[in-house]
Design a protein around this motif. Structure first.
Motif, PDB file in Angstrom:
ATOM      1  N   LEU A  94      12.526   2.048  -3.177  1.00  7.80           N
ATOM      2  CA  LEU A  94      11.878   0.946  -3.892  1.00  7.80           C
ATOM      3  C   LEU A  94      12.866  -0.181  -4.189  1.00  7.80           C
ATOM      4  O   LEU A  94      12.484  -1.362  -4.191  1.00  7.80           O
ATOM      5  CB  LEU A  94      11.244   1.466  -5.180  1.00  7.80           C
ATOM      6  N   ASP A 123       6.932   7.863  -3.155  1.00  7.83           N
ATOM      7  CA  ASP A 123       6.629   6.463  -2.863  1.00  7.83           C
ATOM      8  C   ASP A 123       7.701   5.876  -1.942  1.00  7.83           C
ATOM      9  O   ASP A 123       8.867   5.772  -2.309  1.00  7.83           O
ATOM     10  CB  ASP A 123       6.556   5.684  -4.182  1.00  7.83           C
ATOM     11  N   GLY A 125       7.401   2.795  -0.809  1.00  3.23           N
ATOM     12  CA  GLY A 125       7.341   1.359  -0.999  1.00  3.23           C
ATOM     13  C   GLY A 125       6.175   0.726  -0.282  1.00  3.23           C
ATOM     14  O   GLY A 125       5.690   1.237   0.731  1.00  3.23           O
TER      15      GLY A 125
END
Length: 322
Positions: free
Chosen positions: A106, A270, A272
């Motif tokens: 991220l 995650d 991104g």
């Protein structure tokens, strides 16, 4: 904000207070709002975070595991003009083992969106040999994403101190990482009231891996405060709580418990830009952990949102979307 008081249903009294003394022998908790005596005691006090335990972290870096720390890191990133971002783990165990890898991915996306990649570099220092040890497929996907993005991966070591005067992070192997922004996973430990109660062995509460019972009769422990063998993450605490609830119900009804803990949990990772991977992992006592990877894909973003929304609805009795 989701308030714990909203969890309380019929027959449940919610008391928000500080626990000063735990007595596992007498199944008693002394709080600022009185003493509570129990027939069955469940300890679910989590893990405390101690940024000050790593020299230089408070003065020269930023932790992002507390609520306040996460918001502070957000504000620092908003003003960040580019440079060397080092993400480092300072001790084990720590909550949510995939989180440092997510932070690296991220952070890279953040720099890219702001046009800062040309003048920046992201490095990740981790104690593990691979990003997600229980799942070779997930680790391979993460390492491939690191290579594609140019994220520097440094396994098998911890960050033991920061030297803010030199803007350098020093690892357990003696390696030095210059940084312009250091994001650290702080040291975790059991709450002092648990340690003082004599409930811990090697820093955490040992429990039966199938029932979550402690060595004290009528006392259970769930979540991050235990050494049950699963990662310190909310999804595992949830599964443990279900088993303890079943154990208590069986005890009250005078029947044999029919449920034991299976060590299973789902973790979302995650990558991104709404790209999510899902790891279904199982930790069984005495066996090697096994994890299955799904994704990463944009489609799994909706799955992750549904996972959170369903629990907010079930626990706090309200609708929620991020």
């Amino acid at each position: 904000m989701h308030r714990y008081v909203d969890v309380a249903g019929p027959g449940v009294r919610f008391v928000q207070s500080t626990i000063r003394v735990l007595d596992p022998v007498g199944r008693r908790a002394v709080t600022d709002d009185g003493t509570f005596e129990a027939d069955i005691l469940v300890v679910a006090l989590g893990a405390d975070l101690d940024p000050a335990a790593t020299p230089g972290l408070v003065e020269g870096g930023h932790e992002f595991y507390t609520v306040a720390g996460a918001f502070a890191a957000r504000d620092v990133l908003a003003q960040f003009g580019g440079g060397r971002i080092v993400i480092g783990v300072t001790s084990t165990p720590f909550k949510c083992p995939p989180a440092p890898s997510e932070t690296a991915l991220l952070s890279h996306g953040f720099l890219r969106d702001r046009g800062l990649l040309e003048s920046s570099r992201v490095s990740l220092v981790m104690p593990f040999g691979v990003p997600i040890p229980p799942s070779p497929d997930a680790s391979q996907a993460v390492l491939a994403a690191f290579a594609e993005r140019g994220i520097s991966w440094h396994p098998g070591q911890l960050v033991v101190r920061l030297e803010p005067d030199r803007n350098v992070a020093v690892t357990s192997g003696g390696e030095e990482f210059p940084y312009d922004l250091f994001l650290g996973v702080p040291k975790h430990h059991a709450p002092a009231v648990v340690v003082e109660a004599g409930m811990t062995v090697d820093g955490w509460i040992p429990v039966d891996p199938l029932t979550l019972e402690t060595t004290f009769p009528g006392v259970y422990a769930v979540g991050d405060v235990t050494s049950v063998g699963t990662p310190k993450a909310g999804v595992f605490a949830e599964g443990q709580a279900v088993v303890v609830a079943a154990q208590i119900s069986a005890h009250i009804r005078g029947v044999a418990p029919s449920m034991t803990y299976d060590g299973r949990g789902i973790c979302y990772l995650d990558f991104g830009h709404d790209t999510i991977a899902k790891v279904d992992v199982t930790f069984l006592s005495g066996e090697r952990p096994a994890g299955v990877l799904e994704g990463p894909s944009v489609e799994l973003s909706a799955d992750k949102i549904a996972f959170g929304s369903e629990r907010i609805r079930r626990w706090f009795h309200r609708s929620w979307t991020p």
